[in-house]
Each structure stands twice: as structure tokens, then as C-alpha cells.
Design a protein around this motif. Structure first.
Motif, PDB file in Angstrom:
ATOM      1  N   ASP A 134      13.499  86.500  80.005  1.00  0.00           N
ATOM      2  CA  ASP A 134      12.716  87.983  80.067  1.00  0.00           C
ATOM      3  C   ASP A 134      12.914  88.457  81.598  1.00  0.00           C
ATOM      4  O   ASP A 134      12.475  89.691  81.687  1.00  0.00           O
ATOM      5  CB  ASP A 134      11.130  87.727  79.900  1.00  0.00           C
ATOM      6  N   ILE A 135      13.861  87.730  82.264  1.00  0.00           N
ATOM      7  CA  ILE A 135      14.365  88.062  83.693  1.00  0.00           C
ATOM      8  C   ILE A 135      15.732  88.174  83.764  1.00  0.00           C
ATOM      9  O   ILE A 135      16.494  87.278  83.599  1.00  0.00           O
ATOM     10  CB  ILE A 135      13.684  87.187  84.778  1.00  0.00           C
ATOM     11  N   VAL A 136      16.127  89.310  84.299  1.00  0.00           N
ATOM     12  CA  VAL A 136      17.212  89.617  84.656  1.00  0.00           C
ATOM     13  C   VAL A 136      17.568  89.516  86.023  1.00  0.00           C
ATOM     14  O   VAL A 136      16.898  89.811  86.956  1.00  0.00           O
ATOM     15  CB  VAL A 136      17.851  91.192  84.624  1.00  0.00           C
ATOM     16  N   THR A 137      18.630  88.669  86.429  1.00  0.00           N
ATOM     17  CA  THR A 137      18.841  88.339  88.007  1.00  0.00           C
ATOM     18  C   THR A 137      20.424  88.603  88.294  1.00  0.00           C
ATOM     19  O   THR A 137      21.232  88.229  87.747  1.00  0.00           O
ATOM     20  CB  THR A 137      18.709  86.576  88.196  1.00  0.00           C
TER      21      THR A 137
ATOM     22  N   ASN B 118       7.837  80.405  91.519  1.00  0.00           N
ATOM     23  CA  ASN B 118       6.851  80.511  90.805  1.00  0.00           C
ATOM     24  C   ASN B 118       6.243  81.916  91.014  1.00  0.00           C
ATOM     25  O   ASN B 118       5.750  82.456  90.156  1.00  0.00           O
ATOM     26  CB  ASN B 118       5.915  79.400  90.798  1.00  0.00           C
ATOM     27  N   ASP B 119       6.136  82.144  92.366  1.00  0.00           N
ATOM     28  CA  ASP B 119       5.683  83.433  92.668  1.00  0.00           C
ATOM     29  C   ASP B 119       6.233  84.558  92.348  1.00  0.00           C
ATOM     30  O   ASP B 119       5.676  85.525  92.022  1.00  0.00           O
ATOM     31  CB  ASP B 119       5.524  83.170  94.464  1.00  0.00           C
ATOM     32  N   ILE B 120       7.417  84.401  92.419  1.00  0.00           N
ATOM     33  CA  ILE B 120       8.593  85.607  92.031  1.00  0.00           C
ATOM     34  C   ILE B 120       8.248  85.875  90.490  1.00  0.00           C
ATOM     35  O   ILE B 120       8.204  87.045  90.006  1.00  0.00           O
ATOM     36  CB  ILE B 120       9.992  85.063  92.369  1.00  0.00           C
ATOM     37  N   GLU B 121       8.322  84.921  89.561  1.00  0.00           N
ATOM     38  CA  GLU B 121       7.854  85.107  88.383  1.00  0.00           C
ATOM     39  C   GLU B 121       6.788  85.578  87.877  1.00  0.00           C
ATOM     40  O   GLU B 121       6.491  86.449  87.129  1.00  0.00           O
ATOM     41  CB  GLU B 121       8.280  83.727  87.591  1.00  0.00           C
ATOM     42  N   HIS B 122       5.923  85.024  88.615  1.00  0.00           N
ATOM     43  CA  HIS B 122       4.291  85.474  88.517  1.00  0.00           C
ATOM     44  C   HIS B 122       4.357  87.106  88.830  1.00  0.00           C
ATOM     45  O   HIS B 122       3.778  88.020  88.208  1.00  0.00           O
ATOM     46  CB  HIS B 122       3.281  84.675  89.214  1.00  0.00           C
ATOM     47  N   ALA B 123       4.719  87.486  90.050  1.00  0.00           N
ATOM     48  CA  ALA B 123       4.847  88.805  90.690  1.00  0.00           C
ATOM     49  C   ALA B 123       5.488  89.734  89.590  1.00  0.00           C
ATOM     50  O   ALA B 123       4.856  90.833  89.372  1.00  0.00           O
ATOM     51  CB  ALA B 123       5.402  88.775  91.908  1.00  0.00           C
ATOM     52  N   LEU B 124       6.777  89.305  88.757  1.00  0.00           N
ATOM     53  CA  LEU B 124       7.383  90.233  88.125  1.00  0.00           C
ATOM     54  C   LEU B 124       6.567  90.507  86.724  1.00  0.00           C
ATOM     55  O   LEU B 124       6.366  91.522  86.291  1.00  0.00           O
ATOM     56  CB  LEU B 124       8.857  89.720  87.762  1.00  0.00           C
ATOM     57  N   ARG B 125       6.122  89.198  86.380  1.00  0.00           N
ATOM     58  CA  ARG B 125       5.543  89.197  84.934  1.00  0.00           C
ATOM     59  C   ARG B 125       4.121  89.981  84.841  1.00  0.00           C
ATOM     60  O   ARG B 125       3.698  90.567  84.206  1.00  0.00           O
ATOM     61  CB  ARG B 125       5.488  87.860  84.156  1.00  0.00           C
ATOM     62  N   ASP B 126       3.347  89.966  86.101  1.00  0.00           N
ATOM     63  CA  ASP B 126       1.953  90.378  86.262  1.00  0.00           C
ATOM     64  C   ASP B 126       1.987  91.862  86.787  1.00  0.00           C
ATOM     65  O   ASP B 126       1.118  92.430  87.447  1.00  0.00           O
ATOM     66  CB  ASP B 126       1.282  89.534  87.259  1.00  0.00           C
ATOM     67  N   TYR B 127       3.202  92.450  87.000  1.00  0.00           N
ATOM     68  CA  TYR B 127       3.349  93.631  87.639  1.00  0.00           C
ATOM     69  C   TYR B 127       2.822  93.880  88.921  1.00  0.00           C
ATOM     70  O   TYR B 127       2.562  94.940  89.359  1.00  0.00           O
ATOM     71  CB  TYR B 127       2.486  94.739  86.465  1.00  0.00           C
ATOM     72  N   ALA B 128       2.954  92.852  89.724  1.00  0.00           N
ATOM     73  CA  ALA B 128       2.695  93.065  91.140  1.00  0.00           C
ATOM     74  C   ALA B 128       3.654  93.491  91.736  1.00  0.00           C
ATOM     75  O   ALA B 128       3.486  94.259  92.807  1.00  0.00           O
ATOM     76  CB  ALA B 128       2.211  91.388  91.847  1.00  0.00           C
ATOM     77  N   VAL B 129       4.870  93.389  91.493  1.00  0.00           N
ATOM     78  CA  VAL B 129       6.256  93.999  91.974  1.00  0.00           C
ATOM     79  C   VAL B 129       7.005  94.762  90.821  1.00  0.00           C
ATOM     80  O   VAL B 129       6.934  94.130  89.703  1.00  0.00           O
ATOM     81  CB  VAL B 129       6.927  93.136  92.748  1.00  0.00           C
ATOM     82  N   HIS B 130       7.760  95.723  91.098  1.00  0.00           N
ATOM     83  CA  HIS B 130       8.780  96.268  90.240  1.00  0.00           C
ATOM     84  C   HIS B 130       9.777  95.145  90.148  1.00  0.00           C
ATOM     85  O   HIS B 130      10.664  95.208  89.223  1.00  0.00           O
ATOM     86  CB  HIS B 130       9.206  97.801  90.351  1.00  0.00           C
TER      87      HIS B 130
ATOM     88  N   TYR C  52      14.621  91.322  88.169  1.00  0.00           N
ATOM     89  CA  TYR C  52      13.484  92.378  87.584  1.00  0.00           C
ATOM     90  C   TYR C  52      13.395  91.929  86.141  1.00  0.00           C
ATOM     91  O   TYR C  52      14.255  91.157  85.383  1.00  0.00           O
ATOM     92  CB  TYR C  52      13.870  93.920  87.655  1.00  0.00           C
ATOM     93  N   ILE C  53      12.260  92.583  85.277  1.00  0.00           N
ATOM     94  CA  ILE C  53      12.074  92.367  84.013  1.00  0.00           C
ATOM     95  C   ILE C  53      12.773  93.031  83.112  1.00  0.00           C
ATOM     96  O   ILE C  53      13.100  94.019  83.112  1.00  0.00           O
ATOM     97  CB  ILE C  53      10.459  92.367  83.571  1.00  0.00           C
ATOM     98  N   LYS C  54      13.361  92.266  81.948  1.00  0.00           N
ATOM     99  CA  LYS C  54      14.360  92.896  80.867  1.00  0.00           C
ATOM    100  C   LYS C  54      13.547  93.624  80.018  1.00  0.00           C
ATOM    101  O   LYS C  54      12.410  93.506  79.797  1.00  0.00           O
ATOM    102  CB  LYS C  54      15.150  91.917  80.312  1.00  0.00           C
TER     103      LYS C  54
END
Length: 292
Positions: A154-157, A130-142, A271-273
């Protein structure tokens, strides 16, 4: 009709009335009421049924509200992406990571420093899906380095490499110098495990279940650093990623490979697609993915 009016309208619906929305928006109630009336005049139909206690959506208002939320969501993304351009312009890349990559990431960052000396790198520890998804979607991390495959549209793994989870114990433990140790040998030993919600815990639990034995869990901890400190003190045994320990095993520890398919896992890059990333950040992704 403009975005501000849509935000005001959405706030009134969310708060169930004008007074709560006005307070949240830091507006006077008359100004907010006037803005909504103007919006209704512009679109040609009533949005809200007003009573003395609260307001409710009209039938047409419900349709308008659903469309307004979609527009506002897209606008929020647009505003974040505009801000992202500003951040990238200042030369910053934010990388989320799990603890076990600490001995893998320096090689990547050493190369990056040589190729892009003006880029500032921010490393953020991000644990749990959950933290990973939020961090990616909320621009906390690239981008994020994780041990979880995230199956979201929406996420590429991307898989990076495999790592083993190994048994760690104090060097003076009775099992320390055995040539091999099996899970059944540690069934009654005090066990230290990562906290609930972490993928490492799921891997370990599955391994014990497959072996048909129970864990004697005595301690939960969020960080491998804490776990190793407890193990070195002789408090208990644990299973952690081999990569976290590094090439040289401290004299205070002994490690043992365990025969369980559940104790091998993959480290992924997430990362976000279809999100814009400046060339300097794309270059870092390419290096981690092994793309030349």
C-alpha cells in the motif's frame, strides 16, 4: 442493521462481555444488550453465547464478526478520507522528513510557496520505518522523505537522490588534517552513533563489518544535531549524512569521505498508493519527484 450496531457488537467481542464494552462505549449495559438483541433479530441468527461471566461467539457469530471487522475497517478509512478532504480544504499539507534533508527541502518549499501561497506546510520529523508506516497510514503525514525503502503493497517508495555518509571529527583531532582516513584508522576511537532502529546505524554497522573491524561505540544519540555537538566538543567521532552538514563546513569540524559502498544510500519519497490527494498536494509530490 447499521454501522453503530456493528461497532457495538465488535466492542462486546473485544471486551469479552457487555459490562466492559458498555463502559468503553459510554452506554448503559441494558441499552447495549438491547442493541445486540435487535441486531440478532435483524440478521436471523444468534451471535453470542451468553454466560454469567462472559460472552463467546457462536459458530455463525465468528463468521459475522470477521465480516464486521472488514466493514468497520473500510468505514474507518472512509471517515478518515472525509476528514482529509476537510483538512485539504483548509489548505494544509503535512510532510514527514528525516534530518538529512534539511538542506534539500528549502528549494522545494521555496517553489511551493510561490506556486501555492495559501497552502500551510507542516514539517514533521519522522524517524524509523515503523514510525513512517504508521504516520502515512494514520494520516499524520501526506508524504514522507526517508532513507529507507519501504516494500509494502500500500506504500509507494520513489528514489529521489543519493547521499554519502561521511566521517566527522573535531578540527583539532590528530586525524583531522590527514589527506585520507580509513575505517581501520578509527577502530579504537570513541564513536558516537545513531540509536538502534535507525537506517543510518544499519549503514554504519554494515560498513564496519565489511571492513572486518569493530566500532568502539561510546555514545548513542537520536539526532544528528546532538551528534555534531558532541563531535565539536571533542568527545568522539561519528559518521553522518554529508547533506546534513551543508555546503559550508564549520571551522570546528573536519569531514572525510570513507571508501565503503555501504556509506552511500538513497533518499526516498514515500506515500500511500491509490489515496486521494488534492491537486495542491499532488503538485508538491510531482515537484519532489522531478515531474514537470
Amino acid at each position: 442493521m447499521d454501522i453503530k450496531q456493528l461497532r457495538y457488537f465488535a466492542a462486546v467481542v473485544a471486551e469479552g462481555g457487555f459490562s466492559g464494552a458498555a463502559a468503553k462505549l459510554h452506554l448503559s449495559q441494558p441499552s447495549l444488550s438491547k442493541s445486540i438483541r435487535t441486531l440478532e433479530e435483524q440478521i436471523g441468527f444468534q451471535l453470542l453465547e451468553r454466560t454469567t461471566k462472559r460472552v463467546d461467539l457462536t459458530e455463525s457469530g465468528r463468521v459475522f464478526y470477521e465480516r464486521a471487522l472488514l466493514i468497520l475497517a473500510e468505514m474507518d478509512i472512509f471517515e478518515k478520507e472525509v476528514n482529509e478532504v476537510k483538512v485539504a480544504g483548509s489548505g494544509e499539507v503535512r510532510l514527514g522528513m528525516i534530518e538529512s534533508v534539511k538542506n534539500w527541502i528549502p528549494g522545494i518549499l521555496g517553489w511551493y510557496r510561490q506556486e501555492y501561497p495559501d497552502m500551510h506546510v507542516v514539517l514533521k520529523e519522522v524517524l524509523g520505518r515503523n514510525d513512517i508506516e504508521h504516520a502515512l497510514r494514520d494520516y499524520a503525514v501526506h508524504v514522507c522523505l526517508t532513507n529507507e525503502f519501504i516494500d509494502e503493497p500500500d506504500i509507494v517508495t520513489v528514489p529521489l537522490y543519493k547521499e554519502n555518509l561521511v566521517l566527522v571529527m573535531n578540527a583539532n583531532h590528530p586525524l583531522a588534517n590527514r589527506p585520507t582516513v580509513k575505517l581501520k584508522d578509527i577502530e579504537k576511537e570513541p564513536f558516537i552513533i545513531t540509536s538502534k532502529g535507525f537506517q543510518t546505524r544499519a549503514n554504519i554497522t554494515k560498513a564496519f563489518e565489511e571492513a572486518g573491524i569493530k566500532m568502539n561505540v561510546c555514545y548513542d544519540a537520536d539526532r544528528f544535531e546532538t551528534i555534531l555537538t558532541l563531535v565539536e566538543s571533542g568527545i568522539g567521532l561519528s559518521i553522518i549524512p554529508r547533506n546534513y552538514i551543508g555546503e559550508i563546513v564549520p571551522e570546528t569540524l573536519r569531514i572525510h569521505e570513507l571508501d565503503s559502498p555501504s556509506l552511500e544510500r538513497t533518499v526516498y519519497l514515500a506515500y500511500i498508493k491509490n489515496r486521494y490527494r488534492p491537486p495542491a498536494i499532488e503538485a508538491l509530490l510531482d515537484r519532489m519527484r522531478g515531474v514537470e
